[in-house]
Design a protein around this motif. Structure first.
Motif, short mmCIF file in Angstrom:
data_model
loop_
_atom_site.label_atom_id
_atom_site.label_comp_id
_atom_site.label_asym_id
_atom_site.label_seq_id
_atom_site.Cartn_x
_atom_site.Cartn_y
_atom_site.Cartn_z
N LEU A 63 0.84 -1.21 0.00
CA LEU A 63 0.00 0.00 0.00
C LEU A 63 0.87 1.25 0.00
O LEU A 63 1.86 1.32 0.73
CB LEU A 63 -0.87 0.02 1.26
N MET A 64 0.47 2.22 -0.80
CA MET A 64 1.15 3.51 -0.78
C MET A 64 0.18 4.55 -0.24
O MET A 64 -1.02 4.52 -0.56
CB MET A 64 1.62 3.87 -2.18
N LEU A 65 0.71 5.45 0.58
CA LEU A 65 -0.14 6.46 1.24
C LEU A 65 0.07 7.83 0.61
O LEU A 65 1.17 8.16 0.17
CB LEU A 65 0.20 6.53 2.73
N ASN A 66 -0.99 8.59 0.61
CA ASN A 66 -0.89 9.96 0.11
C ASN A 66 -0.19 10.86 1.13
O ASN A 66 -0.19 10.58 2.33
CB ASN A 66 -2.29 10.51 -0.17
N ASP A 67 0.44 11.90 0.64
CA ASP A 67 0.92 13.00 1.49
C ASP A 67 0.87 14.27 0.66
O ASP A 67 0.55 14.23 -0.52
CB ASP A 67 2.35 12.70 2.00
N ASP A 68 1.16 15.40 1.32
CA ASP A 68 1.00 16.70 0.63
C ASP A 68 2.26 17.16 -0.08
O ASP A 68 2.23 18.21 -0.73
CB ASP A 68 0.60 17.78 1.65
N TYR A 69 3.36 16.41 0.04
CA TYR A 69 4.64 16.95 -0.41
C TYR A 69 5.31 16.17 -1.54
O TYR A 69 6.04 16.76 -2.34
CB TYR A 69 5.61 17.02 0.79
N THR A 70 5.13 14.85 -1.57
CA THR A 70 5.80 14.06 -2.61
C THR A 70 5.22 14.44 -3.98
O THR A 70 4.00 14.44 -4.16
CB THR A 70 5.59 12.55 -2.36
N PRO A 71 6.08 14.80 -4.93
CA PRO A 71 5.56 15.21 -6.25
C PRO A 71 4.87 14.05 -6.97
O PRO A 71 5.31 12.90 -6.89
CB PRO A 71 6.83 15.62 -7.02
N MET A 72 3.80 14.37 -7.67
CA MET A 72 3.05 13.36 -8.43
C MET A 72 3.97 12.62 -9.42
O MET A 72 3.87 11.40 -9.56
CB MET A 72 1.92 14.02 -9.21
N GLU A 73 4.86 13.36 -10.07
CA GLU A 73 5.74 12.75 -11.09
C GLU A 73 6.66 11.71 -10.44
O GLU A 73 7.00 10.70 -11.06
CB GLU A 73 6.61 13.79 -11.79
N PHE A 74 7.07 11.98 -9.20
CA PHE A 74 7.94 11.04 -8.51
C PHE A 74 7.20 9.73 -8.21
O PHE A 74 7.75 8.64 -8.38
CB PHE A 74 8.50 11.63 -7.21
N VAL A 75 5.95 9.85 -7.79
CA VAL A 75 5.15 8.65 -7.48
C VAL A 75 4.94 7.83 -8.75
O VAL A 75 5.07 6.60 -8.75
CB VAL A 75 3.80 9.04 -6.83
N VAL A 76 4.66 8.51 -9.85
CA VAL A 76 4.46 7.81 -11.13
C VAL A 76 5.75 7.10 -11.54
O VAL A 76 5.74 5.92 -11.91
CB VAL A 76 4.01 8.82 -12.23
N HIS A 96 -5.43 7.79 -7.88
CA HIS A 96 -6.28 7.09 -6.91
C HIS A 96 -5.77 7.36 -5.49
O HIS A 96 -6.55 7.70 -4.59
CB HIS A 96 -6.31 5.59 -7.21
N ILE A 97 -4.45 7.20 -5.29
CA ILE A 97 -3.87 7.43 -3.96
C ILE A 97 -4.06 8.89 -3.56
O ILE A 97 -4.44 9.19 -2.41
CB ILE A 97 -2.36 7.08 -3.96
N HIS A 98 -3.83 9.79 -4.50
CA HIS A 98 -3.94 11.23 -4.23
C HIS A 98 -5.36 11.60 -3.79
O HIS A 98 -5.54 12.43 -2.89
CB HIS A 98 -3.56 11.98 -5.52
N THR A 99 -6.37 10.99 -4.41
CA THR A 99 -7.76 11.39 -4.10
C THR A 99 -8.35 10.57 -2.95
O THR A 99 -9.17 11.07 -2.18
CB THR A 99 -8.67 11.25 -5.34
N PRO A 130 8.65 12.52 1.72
CA PRO A 130 8.12 11.86 2.92
C PRO A 130 7.19 10.68 2.63
O PRO A 130 6.52 10.19 3.55
CB PRO A 130 7.35 13.00 3.61
N LEU A 131 7.15 10.26 1.39
CA LEU A 131 6.25 9.18 0.96
C LEU A 131 6.25 8.00 1.94
O LEU A 131 7.31 7.56 2.38
CB LEU A 131 6.71 8.68 -0.42
N GLN A 132 5.05 7.48 2.23
CA GLN A 132 4.94 6.31 3.11
C GLN A 132 4.37 5.12 2.35
O GLN A 132 3.52 5.26 1.47
CB GLN A 132 4.00 6.64 4.30
#
Ligand code: TYC
Length: 138
Positions: A63-76, A96-99, A130-132
């Protein structure tokens, strides 16, 4: 000897437990001549499994959790690199994680799931995000 012998791993073989051909899971020939299996009237026939039923390994969701700081491009990027997703799929999962707050990146046996979690956290920390990421029984 005229008993039909199912071939392990092919349709018609197997032990009717609904899976498809894990080695040693009981799929295959029910008995060998002289071992007692299928010998009607053989008083005291041996009723012991020659190959004990092996349990399939438990699976874990990563599972990956949302946060307010990790850039979307990095998660992709991470979903493509570590979870082998296409760009389209990675963008879908990231959104999906973001929303929704969290999402499933994949389902794996325990040790593989542990490795994915560790690699995700290592890559995130190396890039100071800070991605979790965590895992739970599927
Ligand atoms: N919410 C982050 C942003 O707006 C993006 C993000 C998505 C972060 C998924 C973490 O697991 C995550 N930049």
């Amino acid at each position: 000897m005229n008993e039909a012998q199912p071939i392990p791993g092919l349709p018609g073989g197997g032990d009717r437990d609904g899976d498809i051909g894990h080695p040693g899971d009981g799929a295959g020939n029910p008995g060998h001549p002289g071992d007692g299996a299928g010998d009607a009237g053989n008083i005291g026939a041996i009723a012991e499994r020659v190959r004990p039923k092996l349990k399939k390994p438990p699976l874990y969701k990563v599972l990956m959790l949302n946060d307010d700081y990790t850039p979307m491009e990095f998660v992709v990027y991470l979903l493509m690199q570590l979870f082998h997703m296409s760009q389209d799929r990675a963008e879908q999962i990231m959104l999906h994680i973001h929303t929704r707050g969290l999402g499933v990146c994949g389902v794996f046996p325990r040790e593989i799931a542990e490795t994915k979690v560790r690699q995700t956290l290592e890559l995130a920390r190396k890039n100071q995000h800070p991605l979790q990421c965590t895992m739970e029984r599927a």
